[in-house]
Scaffold this active site. Structure first.
Site, PDB file in Angstrom:
ATOM      1  N   GLU A 329       0.639  -1.404   0.032  1.00 10.94           N
ATOM      2  CA  GLU A 329       0.209   0.118   0.488  1.00 10.94           C
ATOM      3  C   GLU A 329       0.931   1.649   0.108  1.00 10.94           C
ATOM      4  O   GLU A 329       0.157   2.648   0.036  1.00 10.94           O
ATOM      5  CB  GLU A 329      -1.180   0.150   1.122  1.00 10.94           C
ATOM      6  CG  GLU A 329      -2.281  -0.924   0.946  1.00 10.94           C
ATOM      7  CD  GLU A 329      -1.982  -2.427   1.997  1.00 10.94           C
ATOM      8  OE1 GLU A 329      -0.770  -2.840   1.576  1.00 10.94           O
ATOM      9  OE2 GLU A 329      -2.982  -2.970   1.801  1.00 10.94           O
ATOM     10  N   LYS A 437       5.010 -14.174   7.984  1.00 11.89           N
ATOM     11  CA  LYS A 437       6.083 -14.230   6.250  1.00 11.89           C
ATOM     12  C   LYS A 437       6.645 -15.110   6.425  1.00 11.89           C
ATOM     13  O   LYS A 437       7.495 -15.186   7.491  1.00 11.89           O
ATOM     14  CB  LYS A 437       5.523 -12.022   6.442  1.00 11.89           C
ATOM     15  CG  LYS A 437       6.351 -12.202   5.508  1.00 11.89           C
ATOM     16  CD  LYS A 437       6.622 -10.496   4.902  1.00 11.89           C
ATOM     17  CE  LYS A 437       5.995 -10.328   4.364  1.00 11.89           C
ATOM     18  NZ  LYS A 437       6.313  -8.557   4.214  1.00 11.89           N
ATOM     19  N   TRP A 442       3.206 -13.693   2.207  1.00 11.51           N
ATOM     20  CA  TRP A 442       2.038 -14.298   3.026  1.00 11.51           C
ATOM     21  C   TRP A 442       1.545 -14.967   3.148  1.00 11.51           C
ATOM     22  O   TRP A 442       1.344 -15.928   2.379  1.00 11.51           O
ATOM     23  CB  TRP A 442       1.174 -12.763   3.352  1.00 11.51           C
ATOM     24  CG  TRP A 442       1.882 -10.957   3.510  1.00 11.51           C
ATOM     25  CD1 TRP A 442       1.202 -10.675   2.741  1.00 11.51           C
ATOM     26  CD2 TRP A 442       2.340 -11.157   4.474  1.00 11.51           C
ATOM     27  NE1 TRP A 442       2.283  -9.122   3.465  1.00 11.51           N
ATOM     28  CE2 TRP A 442       2.339  -9.779   4.817  1.00 11.51           C
ATOM     29  CE3 TRP A 442       2.139 -11.548   6.466  1.00 11.51           C
ATOM     30  CZ2 TRP A 442       2.836  -8.933   5.822  1.00 11.51           C
ATOM     31  CZ3 TRP A 442       2.356 -10.822   6.905  1.00 11.51           C
ATOM     32  CH2 TRP A 442       3.182  -9.259   6.828  1.00 11.51           C
TER      33      TRP A 442
HETATM   34  P1  AMP Z   1       3.601  -6.559   1.801  1.00 13.53           P
HETATM   35  O1  AMP Z   1       2.222  -5.283   1.724  1.00 13.53           O
HETATM   36  O2  AMP Z   1       3.756  -8.021   1.627  1.00 13.53           O
HETATM   37  O3  AMP Z   1       5.741  -5.643   1.204  1.00 13.53           O
HETATM   38  O4  AMP Z   1       3.698  -6.596   3.200  1.00 13.53           O
HETATM   39  C1  AMP Z   1       4.093  -5.145   4.556  1.00 13.53           C
HETATM   40  C2  AMP Z   1       4.129  -5.428   5.752  1.00 13.53           C
HETATM   41  O5  AMP Z   1       5.352  -6.835   5.666  1.00 13.53           O
HETATM   42  C3  AMP Z   1       4.629  -4.478   6.668  1.00 13.53           C
HETATM   43  O6  AMP Z   1       3.581  -3.988   6.971  1.00 13.53           O
HETATM   44  C4  AMP Z   1       5.107  -4.919   7.633  1.00 13.53           C
HETATM   45  O7  AMP Z   1       4.271  -6.193   8.667  1.00 13.53           O
HETATM   46  C5  AMP Z   1       5.669  -6.061   7.243  1.00 13.53           C
HETATM   47  N1  AMP Z   1       7.399  -5.531   7.349  1.00 13.53           N
HETATM   48  C6  AMP Z   1       7.513  -4.723   6.257  1.00 13.53           C
HETATM   49  N2  AMP Z   1       9.476  -4.136   5.743  1.00 13.53           N
HETATM   50  C7  AMP Z   1       9.502  -4.537   7.548  1.00 13.53           C
HETATM   51  C8  AMP Z   1       9.934  -4.815   7.914  1.00 13.53           C
HETATM   52  N3  AMP Z   1      11.712  -4.015   7.816  1.00 13.53           N
HETATM   53  N4  AMP Z   1      10.682  -4.810   9.309  1.00 13.53           N
HETATM   54  C9  AMP Z   1       9.552  -5.559   9.884  1.00 13.53           C
HETATM   55  N5  AMP Z   1       7.969  -5.797   9.649  1.00 13.53           N
HETATM   56  C10 AMP Z   1       8.092  -5.609   7.740  1.00 13.53           C
END
Ligand code: AMP
Length: 535
Positions: A329, A437, A442
């Site tokens: 997003e 994850k 996911w």
């Molecule tokens: P996505 O939309 O599949 O890219 O997933 C996004 C989610 O991944 C975020 O809302 C976080 O919960 C997790 N996420 C992304 N980068 C990090 C990070 N560096 N450390 C911890 N969680 C992360």
């Protein structure tokens, strides 16, 4: 009073035109699905993306139509990014790791008219072709000589599909028009489409190119390990065109040995991906006693990076580590952690501790944390609350959905829980949602639970993520058996395999008499994590 400056729209086509005009000879190197390394240039990518745009137009693709891709990171995928968005259609990247039923749902929801498919994924499309009524043509991303024997009746080879000449004038679109579409898995319900505009894509490309984010320039050679089917490879294909960086595309070979070989032979200076990939690379480099010579910097995001990984990259291999946070997003870049000179001078242990934080937002992104009642929390490194974000490359609603997702004052609630330090640096402490994850992908716990509970021998099921060194997290299934003959672990896993992809299957199944229930009748997953999370 209006300013007196040109109102040139920010369009994806302007990126490839710039790259082709100014950085024409900078190289694009790809490991092809067919096998050999393919060498081309930004100049040739511009020419071929124009030919593709022309072919799409003669097929009848109009502005706003969706065109899907199921493909690895290659030069052809890059051409499709530019050809599709540039001519006004929407480039919809599909994640081939999803279960076929999820793919069918997403293609149908998006109403993709054409699918561009790598050779690897032809069997995947063949298996569900009868359910893809909206798809008029499947373009197999190869040449006539490598065309497979296929049951697809509407298939054509990519090299035959391209029009003969590149005399195509990119249309002058409204910069707020849609350019690309990427679906994200929600905690509940079906996947949701995030629809990037030309304007958001170009602004994000410029924002991430800055020195403290990706540090892009024409002296950089970047290898995006992050797939082009995951949030547009974090915007790297656009940022590289804007700055004239060379690109090295790994194709289907994402194992540490192949990646390391490519990093070395192509003198890659910068690469980006999720932690699990770098854990594999570090193990490989240790085994051979050396990291690739040219690699100066890595940006790791998508999940929290373990401190041991940061310490290995920085201390053992002398590669600058940058920690990024973002989500589909947010295009995806929301924050990046780079060190100030005085922080760089700290002992390795302190340095890697600082780098476990997810960093500061670049210009264009505003971040805040809020309490459950919506009040803004202090940036004191102690108070924690839900992270909210806003800016010109943040989603304001999902594709074909009327649901309101923003707060009344226009912030997007991320579902992540964070603290913000006085130096504006964010630390993600948890997430409000219970998704798991694994290896950068996911796994919806609700999906797995619902499927498990479809087995007659399962009364209740809960899935939690347990930390895993290689994949970040892996699912653990906790089951309350139905009265009578309880099912075995293998029976449950076999049942799940009927509708879940292999990597979505739990690693283990535990049988319990009852699940801990909260006051509102919900399973208390935190308690489950406390009990089973460190097994
Ligand atoms: P996505 O939309 O599949 O890219 O997933 C996004 C989610 O991944 C975020 O809302 C976080 O919960 C997790 N996420 C992304 N980068 C990090 C990070 N560096 N450390 C911890 N969680 C992360």
């Amino acid at each position: 009073m209006r300013g007196r400056m040109m109102e040139t729209p920010l369009l994806v086509s302007s990126l490839i035109e710039h790259a082709g005009r100014v950085h024409a000879s900078r190289e694009i190197v790809a490991r092809t699905v067919e096998g050999p390394i393919h060498r081309t240039t930004w100049g040739a990518v511009r020419s071929r993306s124009r030919r593709l745009a022309k072919a799409l137009r003669s097929h009848g693709i109009a502005e706003g139509d969706r065109v899907g891709t199921i493909a690895w990171n290659t030069h052809r995928h890059l051409e499709i990014y530019y050809g599709v968005s540039g001519m006004g259609a929407v480039c919809h990247t599909l994640n081939p790791r999803l279960h076929p039923t999820q793919l069918v749902y997403i293609v149908t929801h998006a109403q993709d008219r054409i699918l561009f498919v790598d050779l690897t994924f032809v069997p995947l499309v063949e298996a569900v072709a009868d359910q893809l009524g909206c798809v008029e043509k499947v373009v197999i991303m190869t040449d006539a000589a490598h065309m497979p024997v296929t049951s697809l009746t509407n298939a054509v080879a990519y090299e035959d599909f391209l029009a003969g000449s590149d005399d195509f004038e990119w249309p002058i679109l409204d910069e707020t028009a849609a350019a690309a579409l990427c679906y994200t898995s929600g905690t509940t319900g079906n996947p949701k489409g995030v629809l990037y505009s030309h304007r958001s894509t170009v602004l994000h490309a410029l924002g991430v190119s800055t020195p403290d984010v990706f540090g892009m320039s024409r002296s950089v050679s970047v290898l995006p390990i992050v797939p082009m089917f995951h949030v547009c490879a974090w915007g790297l294909p656009y940022a590289a065109a804007a700055t004239g960086a060379a690109m090295v595309m790994p194709g289907p070979k994402l194992d540490p040995e192949s990646l390391s070989e490519l990093l070395d032979s192509e003198r890659v200076t910068f690469c980006a991906g999720v932690p699990s990939v770098f854990l594999g690379l570090v193990a490989h480099w240790r085994a051979r006693g050396l990291a690739p010579g040219g690699l100066r910097m890595v940006l790791i995001g998508g999940a929290a990076s373990p401190r041991s990984l940061i310490a290995a990259l920085e201390g053992e291999f002398g590669i600058e580590f940058r920690h990024g946070w973002g989500m589909t997003e947010t295009s995806p870049l929301g924050s990046v952690n780079t060190l100030l000179p005085e922080e760089r001078a700290l002992p390795a242990e302190e340095r890697s501790q600082l780098l476990t934080r997810q960093g500061i937002p670049p210009y264009g992104v505003e971040l805040q944390i809020v309490a459950p009642d919506g009040t803004t929390l202090p940036r004191d490194g102690v108070a924690f609350g839900e992270l909210q974000v806003r800016g010109p490359w943040i989603v304001d609603g999902y594709f074909e959905s009327d649901e309101q997702h923003l707060t009344a004052d226009g912030w997007f609630p991320t579902g992540d829980v964070a603290t913000i330090d006085p130096d504006a640096c964010v630390r993600i402490t948890d997430r409000t949602k219970d998704l798991i994850k694994s290896g950068g992908e996911w796994i919806s716990s609700i999906d797995v639970e619902n499927t498990a509970m479809g087995h007659p021998g399962v009364a209740m099921a809960a899935v939690i993520g347990i930390p895993d060194e290689k994949w970040g997290e892996r699912p653990l299934l906790i089951v309350v058996p139905a009265p009578g003959a309880p099912p075995t672990k293998d029976e449950i896993l076999e049942h799940l395999a009927g509708s879940l992809a292999k990597w979505q299957l739990p690693d283990d199944v535990i049988f319990v008499e009852a699940l801990p229930m909260g006051a509102t009748g919900k399973v208390q997953k935190r308690k489950l994590r406390e009990e089973y999370g460190s097994r």
